[in-house]
Design a protein around this motif. Structure first.
Motif, PDB file in Angstrom:
ATOM      1  N   ASP A 247       0.832  -1.196   0.000  1.00 40.77           N
ATOM      2  CA  ASP A 247       0.000   0.000   0.000  1.00 40.77           C
ATOM      3  C   ASP A 247       0.869   1.249   0.000  1.00 40.77           C
ATOM      4  OD1 ASP A 247      -2.164  -1.647   0.057  1.00 40.77           O
ATOM      5  OD2 ASP A 247      -2.948  -0.966   1.986  1.00 40.77           O
ATOM      6  N   ASP A 248       0.227   2.404  -0.208  1.00 38.16           N
ATOM      7  CA  ASP A 248       0.938   3.671  -0.150  1.00 38.16           C
ATOM      8  C   ASP A 248       1.740   3.775   1.142  1.00 38.16           C
ATOM      9  OD1 ASP A 248       1.343   6.632  -0.694  1.00 38.16           O
ATOM     10  OD2 ASP A 248       0.242   6.682   1.197  1.00 38.16           O
TER      11      ASP A 248
ATOM     12  N   THR B 146       0.147   5.730   4.057  1.00 32.67           N
ATOM     13  CA  THR B 146      -1.007   5.044   4.644  1.00 32.67           C
ATOM     14  C   THR B 146      -0.545   3.935   5.578  1.00 32.67           C
ATOM     15  OG1 THR B 146      -2.312   5.519   2.665  1.00 32.67           O
ATOM     16  CG2 THR B 146      -3.124   3.784   4.123  1.00 32.67           C
TER      17      THR B 146
ATOM     18  N   ALA C 196       8.124   8.571   4.289  1.00 38.62           N
ATOM     19  CA  ALA C 196       6.798   9.139   4.056  1.00 38.62           C
ATOM     20  C   ALA C 196       6.403  10.086   5.180  1.00 38.62           C
ATOM     21  CB  ALA C 196       5.770   8.019   3.913  1.00 38.62           C
TER      22      ALA C 196
ATOM     23  N   GLU D 142      11.768   7.718  -4.502  1.00 38.54           N
ATOM     24  CA  GLU D 142      10.557   7.437  -3.725  1.00 38.54           C
ATOM     25  C   GLU D 142      10.213   8.625  -2.813  1.00 38.54           C
ATOM     26  OE1 GLU D 142       7.410   4.866  -2.224  1.00 38.54           O
ATOM     27  OE2 GLU D 142       8.916   4.298  -3.702  1.00 38.54           O
TER      28      GLU D 142
ATOM     29  N   LEU E  34       6.880  10.955  -2.797  1.00 38.76           N
ATOM     30  CA  LEU E  34       6.064  11.160  -1.602  1.00 38.76           C
ATOM     31  C   LEU E  34       5.889  12.646  -1.296  1.00 38.76           C
ATOM     32  CD1 LEU E  34       7.649   8.319   0.541  1.00 38.76           C
ATOM     33  CD2 LEU E  34       5.228   8.440  -0.127  1.00 38.76           C
TER      34      LEU E  34
ATOM     35  N   GLN F  89       3.413  14.103  -3.674  1.00 32.66           N
ATOM     36  CA  GLN F  89       2.052  13.669  -3.353  1.00 32.66           C
ATOM     37  C   GLN F  89       1.478  14.376  -2.139  1.00 32.66           C
ATOM     38  OE1 GLN F  89       3.198   9.245  -3.606  1.00 32.66           O
ATOM     39  NE2 GLN F  89       1.002   9.211  -3.936  1.00 32.66           N
ATOM     40  N   TRP F  90       2.299  14.557  -1.103  1.00 37.21           N
ATOM     41  CA  TRP F  90       1.748  14.888   0.211  1.00 37.21           C
ATOM     42  C   TRP F  90       2.189  16.237   0.781  1.00 37.21           C
ATOM     43  CZ3 TRP F  90      -2.185  12.005   1.056  1.00 37.21           C
ATOM     44  CH2 TRP F  90      -2.198  10.677   0.641  1.00 37.21           C
TER      45      TRP F  90
END
Length: 260
Positions: free
Chosen positions: A67-68, A71, A123, A159, A163, A166-167
């Motif tokens: 999964d992400d 998350t 992340a 990576e 991330l 994305q966030w």
């Protein structure tokens, strides 16, 4: 706060096994740190607990590691503890004007983790990149290659860029120093990556000029079309004159490069 002030159970407090109450305590300490409520003189105890919990990776998330990463991270004890530790760092910086060196040692250790472990810890950091940018710019600058570049364990630099795109909000340092990784994310369709790329142009970041971006986007007609839509939306939200001028210049360059 009773969980901190009950010194009669000190030995038991040092048992950081991850039952649900202990997990809740870690989350609570993070929330208290963010609110700036203080720890009644027990900052050292709080730091020791958060440090130990962050470095204890014996328990996985209940979610699949495929999964992400974010998350998975918010559902895993050690990465939840890392988030709380970063909150504690913010509290300590606000209250003391500096952060204890041991906290940076923890960050260095988690940034050298490999594989899914590394991605999940990264992340948590990427999600809080805005705080690192505002509060610890020197640390971010000196660790940029470890976070986003060649010093990261295999594959985790890209990576982490993904991330952050994305966030987190757009980060000038990441855009300027790792334009290739940003473009790689755009080609792969990473969420929000195209918007960040275009913001680099609106901010006049080197290597994000109109001609350079249009040449890059023109290799994929779908990307060029999506960029036009995203640019219109970003331009509507822009308030600085130079950003509007950059958007207009990029649009004109894209139109001129398009099919006749």
């Amino acid at each position: 706060m009773s969980v901190l002030n009950d010194r009669s159970h000190h030995d038991r407090d040092l048992d950081y096994s991850w039952d649900r109450p202990a997990y809740a305590v870690i989350e609570l300490l993070g929330a208290v740190s963010v609110k700036g409520l203080g720890f009644d003189g027990r900052d050292d105890d709080v730091f020791d607990l958060l440090r130990s919990a962050t470095l204890d990776r014996t328990q996985d998330s209940q979610l699949p590691s495929s999964d992400d990463p974010l998350t998975v991270a918010i559902n895993r004890p050690c990465t939840t503890a890392l988030g709380s530790l970063i909150g504690f760092m913010s509290h300590e910086l606000d209250q003391q004007g500096e952060i204890r060196p041991e906290a940076f040692d923890v960050l260095d250790r988690v940034l050298h983790l490999e594989g899914a472990d590394g991605a999940q810890h990264r992340a948590v950091i990427a999600f809080r990149l805005r705080w690192f940018t505002a509060s610890l710019p020197d640390w971010l600058e000196s660790n940029a290659e470890l976070l986003f570049g060649a010093d990261a364990p295999d594959g985790l630099g890209q990576e982490t860029v993904d991330l952050a795109l994305q966030w987190s909000r757009t980060n000038r340092l990441m855009l300027s120093r790792f334009p290739g990784a940003v473009r790689d994310a755009v080609v792969r369709g990473v969420d929000n990556a195209l918007d960040h790329l275009l913001v680099g142009n609106l901010w006049n970041v080197p290597k994000y000029g109109a001609d350079e971006l249009v040449r890059f986007l023109a290799h994929n007609p779908d990307l060029l079309s999506k960029a036009g839509e995203a640019l219109g939306r970003l331009a509507r939200d822009a308030t600085e004159p130079h950003a509007l001028e950059a958007a207009t210049a990029l649009w004109r360059t894209a139109v001129a490069a398009g099919p006749e």
